[in-house]
Scaffold this active site. Structure first.
Site, short mmCIF file in Angstrom:
data_model
loop_
_atom_site.label_atom_id
_atom_site.label_comp_id
_atom_site.label_asym_id
_atom_site.label_seq_id
_atom_site.Cartn_x
_atom_site.Cartn_y
_atom_site.Cartn_z
CB CYS A 147 -1.00 -0.03 1.16
SG CYS A 147 -2.37 1.14 0.95
CG HIS B 288 -3.65 -3.28 3.29
ND1 HIS B 288 -2.74 -2.79 4.20
CD2 HIS B 288 -4.15 -2.19 2.65
CE1 HIS B 288 -2.69 -1.47 4.13
NE2 HIS B 288 -3.54 -1.08 3.19
CD GLU C 79 -1.62 -5.71 5.79
OE1 GLU C 79 -2.24 -4.65 6.05
OE2 GLU C 79 -1.15 -5.97 4.65
#
Length: 232
Positions: A118, A213, A215
């Site tokens: 990002c 993202h 994660e």
């Protein structure tokens, strides 16, 4: 990955907040959403947090790492890419900008595998002379809540080799995006609206940025590719 196998050390840049709360404490804090170290660990790496520091030490830090992740976070200061601040651009994070740009430059110079997530992808683009769109509708639906959209790889790119699916739904939360692409970088994935969703730097070093993202999701393929490059 076999638990007895070598696990590469992956540094992850962090936030630096004037105030954070946990337990009975309210204090300044260097922090990182737990999804980042968990993703590194799930992909077979050891995670090390890299809070903002003197940029002069960035090369020394990178020399001790096997791979680097520049994490998501606040908007990049527009002056870094020669633009005036627009109304919807967030407040500056000057220490973090300076530190992470120095980390990126050190990783590129050393050939250290690098993943920008990002903000990290945007900062990679800025580090190589690119610019950003300061506001983009539709990629962050509600404050503090990830949404999803499809991302399609560009055939023949490093990213397409890692994630060959024709389209993948990814967790997304951003209101800025790549405008002019930085020197040497190649767009390697796009959203349906044409937004550049991933950039890579062709060459012997493994350098990739993703606008979403990972994660915040369950797909470990991008991080596994970084860990594999870090082991090489």
């Amino acid at each position: 990955m076999n638990g007895n196998a070598k696990r590469p050390l992956i540094g992850v840049s962090t936030y630096l907040e004037a105030e954070a709360r946990w337990g009975v404490w309210t204090l300044p804090a260097a922090l990182l959403p737990a999804g980042y170290p968990r993703l590194v660990q799930a992909a077979g790496g050891l995670a090390s947090m890299l809070p903002p520091d003197d940029p002069a030490y960035a090369a020394d830090v990178v020399a001790r790492l096997d791979g680097l992740v520049v994490a998501g976070g606040p908007d990049v200061e527009p002056a870094r890419y020669g633009a005036a601040r627009e109304e919807r651009t967030g407040p500056p994070a000057e220490e973090r900008d300076a530190w992470e740009l120095a980390l990126i430059e050190a990783a590129l110079a050393a050939g250290t595998p690098l993943l920008g997530i990002c903000r990290g992808m945007q900062l990679l683009n800025v580090a190589l002379g690119g610019t950003l769109v300061q506001h983009l509708d539709g990629h962050a639906k509600a404050p503090g809540v990830f949404s999803t959209h499809a991302v399609a790889p560009v055939p023949g790119t490093r990213y397409a080799a890692v994630v060959p699916d024709a389209a993948t739904d990814v967790p997304t939360y951003h209101h800025q995006a790549v405008d002019r692409v930085g020197r040497g970088l190649v767009p390697c994935a796009h959203a349906d609206d044409g937004t550049v969703e991933a950039l890579e730097l062709p060459g012997p070093a493994w350098v990739l940025g993703v606008q979403w993202h990972p994660e915040a999701g369950t797909d470990t393929r991008v991080m596994e590719a970084l860990v594999k490059a870090a082991l090489a």
